[in-house]
Design a protein around this motif. Structure first.
Motif, PDB file in Angstrom:
ATOM      1  N   VAL A 117      44.172  22.206  65.777  1.00 55.45           N
ATOM      2  CA  VAL A 117      45.554  22.447  65.354  1.00 55.45           C
ATOM      3  C   VAL A 117      46.209  23.425  66.323  1.00 55.45           C
ATOM      4  CG1 VAL A 117      47.007  23.404  63.521  1.00 55.45           C
ATOM      5  CG2 VAL A 117      45.010  22.010  62.936  1.00 55.45           C
ATOM      6  N   PRO A 118      47.407  23.134  66.823  1.00 56.45           N
ATOM      7  CA  PRO A 118      48.092  24.083  67.709  1.00 56.45           C
ATOM      8  C   PRO A 118      48.262  25.440  67.027  1.00 56.45           C
ATOM      9  CG  PRO A 118      49.209  21.961  67.716  1.00 56.45           C
ATOM     10  CD  PRO A 118      48.185  21.895  66.623  1.00 56.45           C
ATOM     11  N   LEU A 119      48.123  26.494  67.814  1.00 52.04           N
ATOM     12  CA  LEU A 119      48.251  27.865  67.306  1.00 52.04           C
ATOM     13  C   LEU A 119      49.510  28.483  67.881  1.00 52.04           C
ATOM     14  CD1 LEU A 119      47.197  30.461  65.920  1.00 52.04           C
ATOM     15  CD2 LEU A 119      45.794  30.852  67.967  1.00 52.04           C
ATOM     16  N   LEU A 120      50.377  28.975  67.016  1.00 53.67           N
ATOM     17  CA  LEU A 120      51.634  29.585  67.443  1.00 53.67           C
ATOM     18  C   LEU A 120      51.598  31.078  67.156  1.00 53.67           C
ATOM     19  CD1 LEU A 120      54.572  29.152  68.515  1.00 53.67           C
ATOM     20  CD2 LEU A 120      55.275  29.027  66.110  1.00 53.67           C
ATOM     21  N   TYR A 121      51.640  31.864  68.235  1.00 49.83           N
ATOM     22  CA  TYR A 121      51.801  33.306  68.114  1.00 49.83           C
ATOM     23  C   TYR A 121      53.298  33.602  68.099  1.00 49.83           C
ATOM     24  CZ  TYR A 121      46.896  33.793  69.582  1.00 49.83           C
ATOM     25  OH  TYR A 121      45.524  33.713  69.677  1.00 49.83           O
ATOM     26  N   THR A 122      53.752  34.351  67.104  1.00 45.56           N
ATOM     27  CA  THR A 122      55.171  34.648  67.023  1.00 45.56           C
ATOM     28  C   THR A 122      55.398  35.870  66.157  1.00 45.56           C
ATOM     29  OG1 THR A 122      57.364  33.667  66.637  1.00 45.56           O
ATOM     30  CG2 THR A 122      55.636  33.158  65.035  1.00 45.56           C
ATOM     31  N   CYS A 123      56.628  36.333  66.136  1.00 46.08           N
ATOM     32  CA  CYS A 123      57.077  37.367  65.210  1.00 46.08           C
ATOM     33  C   CYS A 123      58.069  36.716  64.256  1.00 46.08           C
ATOM     34  CB  CYS A 123      57.749  38.522  65.933  1.00 46.08           C
ATOM     35  SG  CYS A 123      56.667  39.443  67.054  1.00 46.08           S
ATOM     36  N   ALA A 124      58.010  37.073  63.011  1.00 48.76           N
ATOM     37  CA  ALA A 124      58.893  36.468  62.019  1.00 48.76           C
ATOM     38  C   ALA A 124      60.351  36.633  62.422  1.00 48.76           C
ATOM     39  CB  ALA A 124      58.641  37.096  60.647  1.00 48.76           C
ATOM     40  N   ARG A 125      61.088  35.516  62.368  1.00 47.70           N
ATOM     41  CA  ARG A 125      62.530  35.464  62.637  1.00 47.70           C
ATOM     42  C   ARG A 125      62.882  35.623  64.113  1.00 47.70           C
ATOM     43  NH1 ARG A 125      61.201  34.273  58.006  1.00 47.70           N
ATOM     44  NH2 ARG A 125      61.997  35.317  56.139  1.00 47.70           N
ATOM     45  N   SER A 126      61.877  35.702  64.985  1.00 44.47           N
ATOM     46  CA  SER A 126      62.148  35.773  66.418  1.00 44.47           C
ATOM     47  C   SER A 126      62.495  34.380  66.939  1.00 44.47           C
ATOM     48  CB  SER A 126      60.922  36.311  67.161  1.00 44.47           C
ATOM     49  OG  SER A 126      59.896  35.323  67.194  1.00 44.47           O
ATOM     50  N   ARG A 127      62.668  34.256  68.264  1.00 48.78           N
ATOM     51  CA  ARG A 127      62.956  32.939  68.827  1.00 48.78           C
ATOM     52  C   ARG A 127      61.841  31.936  68.545  1.00 48.78           C
ATOM     53  NH1 ARG A 127      65.441  34.310  74.764  1.00 48.78           N
ATOM     54  NH2 ARG A 127      64.261  36.243  74.509  1.00 48.78           N
ATOM     55  N   LEU A 165      50.004  29.481  62.182  1.00 47.93           N
ATOM     56  CA  LEU A 165      50.881  30.589  62.545  1.00 47.93           C
ATOM     57  C   LEU A 165      50.083  31.881  62.640  1.00 47.93           C
ATOM     58  CD1 LEU A 165      54.239  30.438  60.527  1.00 47.93           C
ATOM     59  CD2 LEU A 165      53.907  30.171  62.975  1.00 47.93           C
ATOM     60  N   LYS A 166      50.260  32.581  63.735  1.00 46.90           N
ATOM     61  CA  LYS A 166      49.704  33.919  63.900  1.00 46.90           C
ATOM     62  C   LYS A 166      50.900  34.856  64.022  1.00 46.90           C
ATOM     63  CE  LYS A 166      46.765  37.244  64.787  1.00 46.90           C
ATOM     64  NZ  LYS A 166      45.916  37.838  63.716  1.00 46.90           N
ATOM     65  N   LEU A 167      51.266  35.508  62.910  1.00 47.59           N
ATOM     66  CA  LEU A 167      52.439  36.364  62.877  1.00 47.59           C
ATOM     67  C   LEU A 167      52.077  37.772  63.323  1.00 47.59           C
ATOM     68  CD1 LEU A 167      53.939  35.064  59.541  1.00 47.59           C
ATOM     69  CD2 LEU A 167      54.877  34.695  61.824  1.00 47.59           C
ATOM     70  N   LEU A 168      52.795  38.253  64.338  1.00 48.28           N
ATOM     71  CA  LEU A 168      52.526  39.545  64.946  1.00 48.28           C
ATOM     72  C   LEU A 168      53.616  40.547  64.572  1.00 48.28           C
ATOM     73  CD1 LEU A 168      51.735  38.211  68.538  1.00 48.28           C
ATOM     74  CD2 LEU A 168      50.054  38.905  66.830  1.00 48.28           C
ATOM     75  N   PRO A 169      53.291  41.841  64.581  1.00 56.10           N
ATOM     76  CA  PRO A 169      54.327  42.859  64.368  1.00 56.10           C
ATOM     77  C   PRO A 169      55.235  42.927  65.583  1.00 56.10           C
ATOM     78  CG  PRO A 169      52.241  43.906  64.928  1.00 56.10           C
ATOM     79  CD  PRO A 169      51.946  42.440  64.766  1.00 56.10           C
ATOM     80  N   GLY A 207      53.484  39.566  77.021  1.00 61.39           N
ATOM     81  CA  GLY A 207      53.703  40.260  75.760  1.00 61.39           C
ATOM     82  C   GLY A 207      54.848  39.704  74.952  1.00 61.39           C
ATOM     83  N   THR A 208      55.373  38.544  75.355  1.00 63.41           N
ATOM     84  CA  THR A 208      56.516  37.949  74.676  1.00 63.41           C
ATOM     85  C   THR A 208      56.062  36.963  73.600  1.00 63.41           C
ATOM     86  OG1 THR A 208      56.620  36.200  76.352  1.00 63.41           O
ATOM     87  CG2 THR A 208      57.984  38.165  76.704  1.00 63.41           C
ATOM     88  N   VAL A 209      56.963  36.682  72.679  1.00 63.15           N
ATOM     89  CA  VAL A 209      56.753  35.614  71.709  1.00 63.15           C
ATOM     90  C   VAL A 209      57.949  34.675  71.808  1.00 63.15           C
ATOM     91  CG1 VAL A 209      55.313  36.904  70.090  1.00 63.15           C
ATOM     92  CG2 VAL A 209      57.805  37.023  69.868  1.00 63.15           C
ATOM     93  N   PRO A 210      57.688  33.402  71.503  1.00 66.89           N
ATOM     94  CA  PRO A 210      56.435  32.829  71.003  1.00 66.89           C
ATOM     95  C   PRO A 210      55.475  32.477  72.130  1.00 66.89           C
ATOM     96  CG  PRO A 210      58.074  31.105  71.158  1.00 66.89           C
ATOM     97  CD  PRO A 210      58.775  32.384  71.557  1.00 66.89           C
ATOM     98  N   MET A 211      54.264  32.113  71.707  1.00 67.77           N
ATOM     99  CA  MET A 211      53.316  31.473  72.613  1.00 67.77           C
ATOM    100  C   MET A 211      52.570  30.413  71.811  1.00 67.77           C
ATOM    101  SD  MET A 211      50.229  32.943  74.968  1.00 67.77           S
ATOM    102  CE  MET A 211      49.324  31.816  76.045  1.00 67.77           C
ATOM    103  N   LEU A 212      52.586  29.191  72.330  1.00 64.53           N
ATOM    104  CA  LEU A 212      51.867  28.093  71.695  1.00 64.53           C
ATOM    105  C   LEU A 212      50.611  27.795  72.484  1.00 64.53           C
ATOM    106  CD1 LEU A 212      52.139  25.838  69.397  1.00 64.53           C
ATOM    107  CD2 LEU A 212      52.778  24.328  71.299  1.00 64.53           C
ATOM    108  N   VAL A 213      49.499  27.722  71.783  1.00 64.15           N
ATOM    109  CA  VAL A 213      48.230  27.320  72.380  1.00 64.15           C
ATOM    110  C   VAL A 213      47.839  25.993  71.745  1.00 64.15           C
ATOM    111  CG1 VAL A 213      45.813  27.916  72.743  1.00 64.15           C
ATOM    112  CG2 VAL A 213      47.546  29.728  72.718  1.00 64.15           C
ATOM    113  N   ASP A 214      47.777  24.951  72.558  1.00 62.49           N
ATOM    114  CA  ASP A 214      47.428  23.618  72.068  1.00 62.49           C
ATOM    115  C   ASP A 214      46.419  23.019  73.033  1.00 62.49           C
ATOM    116  OD1 ASP A 214      47.314  21.257  70.680  1.00 62.49           O
ATOM    117  OD2 ASP A 214      49.241  20.495  71.404  1.00 62.49           O
TER     118      ASP A 214
END
Length: 212
Positions: free
Chosen positions: A4-14, A31-35, A52-59
């Motif tokens: 399953v693709p893994l999405l690193y992001t911050c809530a409500r970010s781009r 979803l991997k939600l980061l502070p 150090g930016t979000v998002p990042m998708l790992v697939d």
């Protein structure tokens, strides 16, 4: 078993564009939600994404860090869907243009405004931030004109272009930039926020450790 693709992001970010696109396309993602901001609040993330930016998708072997590209990727990874417009289809050029327009022209001045007028006010650059707010409002004219005679940006249907540009309007509402948003674009935003895919994505990110 398919990974399953893994999405690193911050809530409500781009990265919300990617979460939203996944929900609309019926694509399962983890979803991997980061502070926020992760480069300071989650420094271990730099080992995964040196920017150090979000998002990042790992697939699988794929690594993607541009939210609009990720949204398009998720909408097409299993084949073209109604969320994307294929080459040769009417409005293909407009679809490409508005999808890129979202970050290159609209969201860029928002991020500068947020940095100087919200996050780093102590540095004395608040006035510069407000200048970028005016820049953002002026840059909305292309969306406003495009939507004068249609409900969605391309091909008379909801697409990733609406996700990418619509997110900028959602962000404007959250960070104090709604003053200069035309009523017609607020109505467009309301239509987008009423979608089930938007609501599911919003709820998924509600568990985040800190929303923008």
């Amino acid at each position: 078993m398919t990974e399953v693709p893994l999405l690193y992001t911050c809530a409500r970010s781009r990265g919300f564009r990617a979460t939203w696109a996944a929900e609309e396309a019926g694509i399962e993602i983890e979803l991997k939600l980061l502070p926020f901001p992760p480069r300071f609040q989650a420094p271990e993330y730099l080992e995964i994404n040196p920017l150090g930016t979000v998002p990042m998708l790992v697939d699988g072997e794929a690594r993607m860090t541009e939210s609009c590209a990720i949204a398009h990727y998720l909408a097409t990874k299993c084949g073209y869907t109604d969320l994307a417009i294929a080459p040769g289809e009417p409005d293909y050029a407009a679809y490409c243009d508005f999808t890129y327009h979202a970050d290159a022209t609209i969201t860029f001045p928002q991020t500068v405004y947020m940095r100087f007028a919200l996050f780093e006010k102590d540095k004395g650059w608040e006035e510069a931030g407000h200048a970028y707010a005016k820049w953002f409002w002026k840059r909305l004219v292309k969306l406003e004109q495009r939507l004068e005679t249609r409900d969605y940006l391309c091909a008379d249907r909801f697409t990733v272009a609406d996700i990418c540009c619509g997110y900028a309007l959602v962000l404007a509402e959250r960070v104090g930039l709604d003053e200069g948003v035309p009523d017609s674009l607020k109505a467009y935003r309301d239509r987008l926020k009423a979608r089930e895919g938007f609501r599911r994505a919003w709820d998924r990110e509600s568990a985040g450790p800190g929303a923008i």
